[in-house]
Design a protein around this motif. Sequence first.
Motif, mmCIF file in Angstrom:
data_model
loop_
_atom_site.group_PDB
_atom_site.id
_atom_site.type_symbol
_atom_site.label_atom_id
_atom_site.label_comp_id
_atom_site.label_asym_id
_atom_site.label_seq_id
_atom_site.Cartn_x
_atom_site.Cartn_y
_atom_site.Cartn_z
ATOM 1 N N SER A 234 -29.097 28.552 -2.313
ATOM 2 C CA SER A 234 -27.916 29.353 -1.981
ATOM 3 C C SER A 234 -27.768 29.528 -0.477
ATOM 4 O O SER A 234 -26.649 29.614 0.041
ATOM 5 C CB SER A 234 -28.003 30.730 -2.657
ATOM 6 O OG SER A 234 -28.078 30.599 -4.063
ATOM 7 N N TYR A 235 -28.889 29.569 0.231
ATOM 8 C CA TYR A 235 -28.841 29.705 1.686
ATOM 9 C C TYR A 235 -28.354 28.437 2.380
ATOM 10 O O TYR A 235 -28.122 28.438 3.588
ATOM 11 C CB TYR A 235 -30.230 30.073 2.234
ATOM 12 C CG TYR A 235 -30.675 31.479 1.885
ATOM 13 C CD1 TYR A 235 -29.753 32.473 1.559
ATOM 14 C CD2 TYR A 235 -32.020 31.813 1.858
ATOM 15 C CE1 TYR A 235 -30.161 33.750 1.234
ATOM 16 C CE2 TYR A 235 -32.446 33.094 1.538
ATOM 17 C CZ TYR A 235 -31.515 34.054 1.219
ATOM 18 O OH TYR A 235 -31.922 35.332 0.898
ATOM 19 N N ARG A 236 -28.177 27.357 1.630
ATOM 20 C CA ARG A 236 -27.654 26.114 2.193
ATOM 21 C C ARG A 236 -26.254 25.807 1.705
ATOM 22 O O ARG A 236 -25.708 24.744 2.008
ATOM 23 C CB ARG A 236 -28.620 24.961 1.867
ATOM 24 C CG ARG A 236 -29.744 24.891 2.880
ATOM 25 C CD ARG A 236 -31.093 24.596 2.290
ATOM 26 N NE ARG A 236 -32.123 24.851 3.309
ATOM 27 C CZ ARG A 236 -32.661 26.056 3.529
ATOM 28 N NH1 ARG A 236 -32.310 27.093 2.812
ATOM 29 N NH2 ARG A 236 -33.561 26.217 4.487
ATOM 30 N N GLY A 237 -25.674 26.719 0.967
ATOM 31 C CA GLY A 237 -24.287 26.597 0.535
ATOM 32 C C GLY A 237 -23.444 27.678 1.175
ATOM 33 O O GLY A 237 -23.909 28.444 2.026
ATOM 34 N N GLN A 238 -22.198 27.736 0.768
ATOM 35 C CA GLN A 238 -21.292 28.775 1.274
ATOM 36 C C GLN A 238 -21.216 29.880 0.222
ATOM 37 O O GLN A 238 -20.245 30.008 -0.508
ATOM 38 C CB GLN A 238 -19.927 28.171 1.569
ATOM 39 C CG GLN A 238 -19.963 27.086 2.629
ATOM 40 C CD GLN A 238 -18.595 26.565 2.992
ATOM 41 O OE1 GLN A 238 -17.665 27.317 3.228
ATOM 42 N NE2 GLN A 238 -18.459 25.250 3.036
ATOM 43 N N THR A 239 -22.275 30.680 0.179
ATOM 44 C CA THR A 239 -22.429 31.696 -0.849
ATOM 45 C C THR A 239 -22.493 33.082 -0.225
ATOM 46 O O THR A 239 -22.760 33.237 0.972
ATOM 47 C CB THR A 239 -23.720 31.457 -1.655
ATOM 48 O OG1 THR A 239 -24.849 31.541 -0.760
ATOM 49 C CG2 THR A 239 -23.715 30.084 -2.313
#
Length: 1094
Positions: A325-330
Amino acid sequence: MDLHIWYTVMSAIVGGVIGARARLGEIRSIEMVHKRFESFPGAFVKNLVSPRAKRIPINGPSTQGSQDMNKSYAAMFAPFWNEIIKSLREEDYISNRVERIFREINSSISEESLVITLTLKKLPLVMSRLTALTGLLTRNDPALAKGAAKAVYELYDVVTHDLVSSDLRENLDTWNILARARDEGRLFSRIQWPNDPEIKELVKRLHLLLTVKDSAANVPKNLEARRRLEFFANSLFMDMPSAKPVSETLPFSVFTPYYSETVLYSTSELQKENEDGISILFYLQKIFPDEWDNFLERIGRVSSTEDAELQESSSDTLELRFWASYRGQTLARTVRGMMYYRRALVLQSYLESRSLGVDNYSQNNFITSQGFESSRESRAQADLKFTYVVSCQIYGQQKQRKAPEAADIALLLQRNEGLRVAFIHVDESTTDENTPRVFYSKLVKADINGKDQEIYSIKLPGDPKLGEGKPENQNHAIVFTRGDALQTIDMNQDNYLEEAMKMRNLLEEFHANHGRRPPTILGVREHVFTGSVSSLAWFMSNQETSFVTLAQRVLANPLKVRMHYGHPDVFDRIFHITRGGISKASRVINISEDIYAGFNSTLRLGNVTHHEYIQVGKGRDVGLNQIALFEGKVAGGNGEQVLSRDIYRLGQLFDFFRMLSFYFTTVGYYVCTMMTVLTVYVFLYGRAYLAFSGLDEAVSEKAKLLGNTALDAALNAQFLVQIGVFTAVPMIMGFILELGLLKAIFSFITMQLQLCSVFFTFSLGTKTHYFGRTVLHGGAKYRATGRGFVVRHIKFAENYRLYSRSHFVKALEVALLLIVYIAYGYAEGGAVTYVLLTLSSWFLVISWLFAPYIFNPSGFEWQKTVEDFDDWTSWLLYKGGVGVKGENSWESWWLEEQMHIQTLRGRILETILSARFFLFQYGVVYKLHLTGKDTSLAIYGFSWAVLVGFVLIFKIFTYSPKKSADFQLVLRFLQGVVSIGLVAAVCLVVAFTPLSIPDLFASILAFIPTGWGILSLAITWKGLMKSVGLWDSVREFARMYDAGMGMIIFSPIAFLSWFPFISTFQSRLLFNQAFSRGLEISLILSGNKANVEA
């Protein structure tokens, strides 16, 4: 348009000069960071340490000597720097493998036992043994394996018996195993020579570092970690206000609106495979291989750990979800980033108190950050100064239906002590139908048991959602924010600990001198973190970065027309909540709600500034469809701004020069963009008229005699704007400033080789279409772009639905005009002149028709092309109906495409614009060999009779057998007779009349635009067509046109798909950044399943 060009060039030059004066780009590589590292403590203490702490001597009484002062600065800087590096390790940008040794050595330093733990005088001996070993390995001769084994043994012997104390040896888990192997003679008895090229390169680099003493270490390896450290180091030498002590810092809030986007990826979402067998987790592992290895090390796993093994531990599974999630737009990424503000304040408060000698802490002690997060006093001080409110509008509804988003938000509340969530609660407890529902704005936090604890509940007079969703979401929750400043943050943003440390400096800008009026909005620089994989993401990232840095730098000073273009600007909270708030929410007109906050602030005599010593991360769209939807939303928003009162009032308020500056940086940009496209239309329709009228040659000769070159100048300027040259000028200047001249030239050439001109030309059409449609009809709407990972193949039908009316129809119209020009026009110099005059137009046609497929991953792979054709024909022939979406049926999509035509004004304007299509038939019929030199109006009338005949024939062939079940045989016989008669009639006319074969193609050229014009008029006056019973026929004609357009576009794609090298070339074109980083992008494109099976 000329003014717009001059503004673009001059703003790039001025922005570059201002940026250079602000010392941007002084440290642009990790080597520069290493060289200037010794100067960092002094710069850090000067800017980021409060004056109160700086006056206190550190580690003994202060002296006047510069050496002692440098030591004091280093002692103050070290805890902050260690926390920055620690945060990079926690984010898996830096390896965690040395953390254990560091803890042991750090513990020895704290206990003043380092010389006991390590025999430091033996370090040169260790270095010599290690250098000997790497020297053997770099010779690449496996015959030296025995010598290398001996060198390894000697290195091991020196480290374990000479350097390390017995106590530390016994703490190592592997000590007993190694000692037994050594005693038995098995230690390093067999050694495998390194064959992996990457390992060989690492050995060479290590040997170079050991032998060349003055070389800068290539650490860290991760590009994002390097970029962050470079920017932070550079910012320390930029001008910024001095930081106040935490107790005197302006209190501030951070505010994030959230609706229903991804909060945290679930395990099923990470493992779910798309049609190519690619899961999100597989994608992330290939795109971020070093970060994946660091993550496994951090949780105590080996690099060969399978995904299924991680599922066996609930803690590891949760850590995996957060890592992805820390590598997506979340929302999880945004919350982690914004909570760095609190962590930075706690750290700064803790170290300030230790510097002042409070809490029985001696000033003579060496200051460390150890234990700062558990300091109650520092946490309380931070909570007084910082509040983070996430406005989750439908959180209450999500909890009621037990949606996974609600559980994820609750998890974020539990993990972040300072996080607050605001939402709308609807009280539906009453059973009386006549009693209206009661609405509440509520604020909650997590209690000690992890449950939601209500802090505030405010009864509302009614449903708060009256206008646009996002601004209403902000408006209902702004009451829960506190402090003097308010930073607006979108839910696809990120923040970094080292940048959060500079927030105190930024807040002091409200008290700094920025002209006649104090600042009311502080603009903040953004870094777009989504541009590192595909060429499209890189283009968008460069374009966005250019705007949020160089462009806004000039808008703020000297032009003084910078507005609020979105997050992450910092508002003077008191100024704005007493003057209308930060979000106008009127439906449709305020679709781009961000900029209206800037309008409001400027109209009320506010001052908007821009600051680049601090940055916030920002995610952007990475696929062409996402980018097109985003640009369409922004263009539609600018169309609504043209119709708004705010623009009129600002025009009345500004002086002439400020008004022009404002115009060319807001709606004027889109007006000039539309003029660029209209120039092509005016030129080609003018040429078509001259060709049909026979005046083309005479006008060209007269212009040559008079020396009139205005047309050439206009076309040249239009072409340069069209292909994005002037869009690229600010980018290039930004590259030169922050990367250096050579890297700027290399980046520009690379962009051209990756067809950035095609992308910018296509983007031109997107902006023109949506801006023009909004000005004509209004009704701009929010377009959800999606924030996922888009490295997947987009089906042909999906691209056709999105771009048919905005690009394909217009491109084919321009192509028809170009064909008319080459067929009937006059060009002095022949083909060469024609090519030079029409090059930009043909480039526009090709870009608008094929860019969605050029920039479509696996767009020229044969198997996917076949599947796309089947999908497209199924969609085209599927009947619509109630509840059927446009993505499933051509009929439903076709009806959706007409929804913008609602008003009488819009119908009249559409009718006027549609009249241009009848020019083709009127001109072509008089150029046929059949008509000769006859110019009577009867010829034009006869052409309409022929057109009506073709329409009747079409109706016969498309007549539905279901409606004539009793006459199927008669109908088929009639269709056969008509077919034979039509072919015979054409052959007889060609044989016995002056009608020639070219005349047949010319007739098609005439009738196709006429038919489209009739269709456009029929759609415009839909009600009239339905009343006379022609609507079904109109729909079938429209289906035929869409089928024809689809075939024209699909045929070249199918032909190129026959050649495998085209697909390979396209992959390299799209993902050059990934290839250059050595990533396995081919595995992502070809599919995971195929590779596993292989």
